[in-house]
Design a protein around this motif. Structure first.
Motif, mmCIF file in Angstrom:
data_model
loop_
_atom_site.group_PDB
_atom_site.id
_atom_site.type_symbol
_atom_site.label_atom_id
_atom_site.label_comp_id
_atom_site.label_asym_id
_atom_site.label_seq_id
_atom_site.Cartn_x
_atom_site.Cartn_y
_atom_site.Cartn_z
ATOM 1 N N ALA A 261 0.847 -1.190 0.000
ATOM 2 C CA ALA A 261 0.000 0.000 0.000
ATOM 3 C C ALA A 261 0.878 1.233 0.000
ATOM 4 N N GLU A 262 0.340 2.280 -0.531
ATOM 5 C CA GLU A 262 0.981 3.576 -0.407
ATOM 6 C C GLU A 262 0.278 4.300 0.727
ATOM 7 N N ILE A 263 1.064 4.800 1.646
ATOM 8 C CA ILE A 263 0.470 5.481 2.792
ATOM 9 C C ILE A 263 1.068 6.866 2.931
ATOM 10 N N SER A 264 0.336 7.697 3.588
ATOM 11 C CA SER A 264 0.870 9.001 3.974
ATOM 12 C C SER A 264 0.404 9.248 5.399
ATOM 13 N N PRO A 265 1.322 9.641 6.256
ATOM 14 C CA PRO A 265 0.956 9.834 7.666
ATOM 15 C C PRO A 265 -0.081 10.952 7.831
ATOM 16 N N LEU A 266 -0.994 10.729 8.746
ATOM 17 C CA LEU A 266 -1.964 11.762 9.096
ATOM 18 C C LEU A 266 -1.421 12.515 10.304
ATOM 19 N N ARG A 267 -1.402 13.767 10.193
ATOM 20 C CA ARG A 267 -0.915 14.597 11.293
ATOM 21 C C ARG A 267 -2.103 15.158 12.057
ATOM 22 N N ASP A 268 -1.990 15.143 13.371
ATOM 23 C CA ASP A 268 -3.012 15.775 14.195
ATOM 24 C C ASP A 268 -2.952 17.284 14.017
ATOM 25 N N ALA A 269 -4.127 17.899 14.151
ATOM 26 C CA ALA A 269 -4.138 19.349 14.292
ATOM 27 C C ALA A 269 -3.417 19.629 15.607
ATOM 28 N N GLY A 270 -2.744 20.694 15.733
ATOM 29 C CA GLY A 270 -1.936 20.969 16.918
ATOM 30 C C GLY A 270 -2.732 21.266 18.168
ATOM 31 N N ASP A 271 -4.017 20.999 18.159
ATOM 32 C CA ASP A 271 -4.911 21.337 19.256
ATOM 33 C C ASP A 271 -4.708 20.381 20.435
ATOM 34 N N GLN A 272 -4.029 20.831 21.464
ATOM 35 C CA GLN A 272 -3.753 20.014 22.644
ATOM 36 C C GLN A 272 -4.817 20.249 23.720
ATOM 37 N N PRO A 273 -5.136 19.229 24.498
ATOM 38 C CA PRO A 273 -6.130 19.414 25.571
ATOM 39 C C PRO A 273 -5.556 20.262 26.695
ATOM 40 N N SER A 274 -6.448 20.936 27.383
ATOM 41 C CA SER A 274 -6.034 21.710 28.549
ATOM 42 C C SER A 274 -5.753 20.754 29.704
ATOM 43 N N ALA A 275 -5.108 21.252 30.727
ATOM 44 C CA ALA A 275 -4.829 20.432 31.912
ATOM 45 C C ALA A 275 -6.131 19.946 32.540
ATOM 46 N N GLU A 276 -7.173 20.773 32.516
ATOM 47 C CA GLU A 276 -8.464 20.392 33.082
ATOM 48 C C GLU A 276 -9.107 19.270 32.273
ATOM 49 N N GLU B 218 -13.451 5.235 15.892
ATOM 50 C CA GLU B 218 -13.903 6.626 16.030
ATOM 51 C C GLU B 218 -12.815 7.482 16.666
ATOM 52 N N LEU B 219 -12.208 6.970 17.732
ATOM 53 C CA LEU B 219 -11.133 7.716 18.392
ATOM 54 C C LEU B 219 -9.942 7.929 17.463
ATOM 55 N N LEU B 220 -9.609 6.895 16.699
ATOM 56 C CA LEU B 220 -8.484 7.009 15.768
ATOM 57 C C LEU B 220 -8.735 8.077 14.704
ATOM 58 N N GLU B 221 -9.982 8.232 14.308
ATOM 59 C CA GLU B 221 -10.307 9.160 13.228
ATOM 60 C C GLU B 221 -10.413 10.612 13.678
ATOM 61 N N LEU B 222 -10.459 10.853 14.964
ATOM 62 C CA LEU B 222 -10.538 12.234 15.437
ATOM 63 C C LEU B 222 -9.231 12.955 15.122
ATOM 64 N N GLY B 223 -9.344 14.227 14.770
ATOM 65 C CA GLY B 223 -8.204 14.961 14.229
ATOM 66 C C GLY B 223 -7.276 15.640 15.208
ATOM 67 N N SER B 224 -7.570 15.567 16.499
ATOM 68 C CA SER B 224 -6.671 16.212 17.451
ATOM 69 C C SER B 224 -6.717 15.491 18.791
ATOM 70 N N GLU B 225 -5.655 15.640 19.549
ATOM 71 C CA GLU B 225 -5.599 15.034 20.883
ATOM 72 C C GLU B 225 -6.664 15.652 21.789
ATOM 73 N N ARG B 226 -6.957 16.909 21.586
ATOM 74 C CA ARG B 226 -7.999 17.555 22.387
ATOM 75 C C ARG B 226 -9.360 16.914 22.129
ATOM 76 N N GLU B 227 -9.702 16.677 20.868
ATOM 77 C CA GLU B 227 -10.972 16.011 20.531
ATOM 78 C C GLU B 227 -11.008 14.605 21.130
ATOM 79 N N ARG B 228 -9.905 13.875 21.009
ATOM 80 C CA ARG B 228 -9.859 12.520 21.560
ATOM 81 C C ARG B 228 -10.019 12.529 23.067
ATOM 82 N N THR B 229 -9.369 13.468 23.748
ATOM 83 C CA THR B 229 -9.457 13.549 25.202
ATOM 84 C C THR B 229 -10.887 13.817 25.648
#
Length: 110
Positions: free
Chosen positions: A3-18, A65-76
């Motif tokens: 397969a030909e693949i290209s890495p998916l990069r997360d949006a830089g949106d990080q979750p807050s400490a809360e 579903e979690l894998l497909e979310l575009g940022s760590e903040r969304e996943r959190t």
């Protein structure tokens, strides 16, 4: 197979400490409700959501579903919701088992 693949990069949106703390607290409550030994993650670790999701049997669709979310903040945020729902399901299952082991009736208080 190839397969030909290209890495998916997360949006830089990080979750807050809360948001991270809310997710960790939901994970702890689920472990307690399930009577499971809590494995402590390092809240500063990259990929915290993946670490937690790997330890909970959500099923393939939810994990996808979690894998497909575009940022760590969304996943959190989503993972905290899923953990709270799972805790409710564990509590319901425990109540159902307890009722099934008796006569199945629930008497109203008073």
């Amino acid at each position: 197979r190839t397969a030909e693949i290209s890495p998916l990069r997360d949006a830089g949106d990080q979750p807050s400490a809360e948001e991270v703390e809310r997710c960790l607290a939901a994970y702890g409550r689920l472990a307690e409700a399930a009577g499971a030994e809590l494995q402590e993650p390092d809240p500063g670790d990259e990929g915290l959501c993946y670490w937690i999701a790997a330890r909970v049997d959500f099923g393939a669709d939810v994990k996808q579903e979690l894998l497909e979310l575009g940022s760590e903040r969304e996943r959190t945020t989503r993972l905290a919701e899923l953990l709270d729902k799972a805790r409710g399901a564990v509590r319901f299952a425990r109540t159902a088992r307890e009722r099934a082991s008796g006569n199945g009736r629930v008497e109203p208080p008073g």
